[in-house]
Motif scaffolding. Structure first.
Motif, short mmCIF file in Angstrom:
data_model
loop_
_atom_site.label_atom_id
_atom_site.label_comp_id
_atom_site.label_asym_id
_atom_site.label_seq_id
_atom_site.Cartn_x
_atom_site.Cartn_y
_atom_site.Cartn_z
N MET A 1 0.84 -1.18 0.00
CA MET A 1 0.00 0.00 0.00
C MET A 1 0.89 1.24 0.00
SD MET A 1 -2.81 1.09 2.84
CE MET A 1 -3.66 -0.43 2.55
N HIS A 2 0.61 2.15 -0.91
CA HIS A 2 1.39 3.38 -1.06
C HIS A 2 0.98 4.38 0.02
CE1 HIS A 2 3.68 6.47 -3.01
NE2 HIS A 2 2.61 7.25 -3.09
N LYS A 3 1.97 4.92 0.73
CA LYS A 3 1.68 5.90 1.78
C LYS A 3 1.80 7.30 1.22
CE LYS A 3 2.97 3.22 5.79
NZ LYS A 3 3.79 3.14 6.97
N THR A 4 0.68 7.99 1.18
CA THR A 4 0.68 9.39 0.78
C THR A 4 0.88 10.24 2.02
OG1 THR A 4 -1.70 9.59 1.09
CG2 THR A 4 -0.94 8.88 -1.10
N PRO A 5 1.25 11.52 1.87
CA PRO A 5 1.38 12.37 3.06
C PRO A 5 0.09 12.40 3.88
CG PRO A 5 2.38 13.45 1.16
CD PRO A 5 1.69 12.21 0.64
N ARG A 6 -1.06 12.40 3.22
CA ARG A 6 -2.33 12.44 3.95
C ARG A 6 -2.52 11.15 4.75
NH1 ARG A 6 -8.41 12.09 2.03
NH2 ARG A 6 -9.35 12.87 3.93
N ARG A 7 -2.22 10.00 4.13
CA ARG A 7 -2.37 8.72 4.83
C ARG A 7 -1.39 8.63 6.00
NH1 ARG A 7 -4.65 3.94 5.01
NH2 ARG A 7 -3.44 2.06 5.34
N THR A 8 -0.16 9.10 5.79
CA THR A 8 0.84 9.09 6.86
C THR A 8 0.36 9.94 8.04
OG1 THR A 8 2.60 8.76 5.27
CG2 THR A 8 3.26 9.59 7.42
N THR A 9 -0.21 11.10 7.75
CA THR A 9 -0.75 11.96 8.81
C THR A 9 -1.91 11.27 9.52
OG1 THR A 9 -0.09 13.94 7.61
CG2 THR A 9 -1.78 14.22 9.30
N LEU A 10 -2.78 10.63 8.77
CA LEU A 10 -3.91 9.93 9.37
C LEU A 10 -3.42 8.80 10.28
CD1 LEU A 10 -6.97 9.50 9.52
CD2 LEU A 10 -6.75 7.99 7.53
N ILE A 11 -2.43 8.05 9.84
CA ILE A 11 -1.88 6.97 10.65
C ILE A 11 -1.24 7.53 11.93
CG2 ILE A 11 -0.06 5.20 10.73
CD1 ILE A 11 -0.74 4.66 7.76
N ALA A 12 -0.51 8.63 11.81
CA ALA A 12 0.11 9.26 12.99
C ALA A 12 -0.95 9.72 13.98
CB ALA A 12 1.00 10.42 12.57
N ARG A 13 -2.01 10.31 13.46
CA ARG A 13 -3.08 10.78 14.35
C ARG A 13 -3.80 9.62 15.02
NH1 ARG A 13 -6.60 14.88 11.01
NH2 ARG A 13 -7.66 15.04 13.01
N ALA A 14 -4.07 8.56 14.25
CA ALA A 14 -4.72 7.38 14.82
C ALA A 14 -3.83 6.73 15.87
CB ALA A 14 -5.07 6.39 13.71
#
Length: 120
Positions: free
Chosen positions: A1-14
């Motif tokens: 799965m490709h990590k976009t900046p938005r997905r990375t931010t979402l994962i960090a927040r979660a």
């Protein structure tokens, strides 16, 4: 799965939310099952440290079955990339069969496919 900046931010927040949940839960487990009056009497300035709960047999800093279930849900969402009730239920059953001791009979019954009667 490709990590976009938005997905990375979402994962960090979660991840931060789950860490906060676990820390708060571990702090509260020491007084789980206590009345508000008993907590205020024992800790008039509030809980300031993690303590064992000898009545429940929990260790200092141990999270509850509720926090464990939140972690199971989060892991299932990450692994399967969506919420699918049957898949998540299977994840809960794996957790339940791993040797944990859920403190709520309703939790174990619902995961196992049973029902809980209303008290009202």
């Amino acid at each position: 799965m490709h990590k976009t900046p938005r997905r990375t931010t979402l994962i960090a927040r979660a991840s931060g939310a789950l860490m906060g949940l676990a820390i708060g839960d571990a702090l509260g487990t020491g007084v789980e099952g206590w009345s508000p009056e008993r907590i205020r009497e024992q800790y008039p300035d509030g809980m300031r440290e993690m303590v064992a709960n000898t009545e429940l047999g929990t260790l200092k800093g141990q999270i509850s079955d509720k926090a464990e279930m939140a972690m199971v849900l989060a892991r299932g969402l990450v692994e399967h990339d969506e919420y699918e009730p049957g898949t998540i239920r299977a994840e809960y059953l794996k957790w339940l069969n791993s040797g944990v001791s859920p403190r709520g009979e309703a939790v174990a019954a619902l995961i196992a496919g049973g029902t809980v009667e209303s008290n009202s």
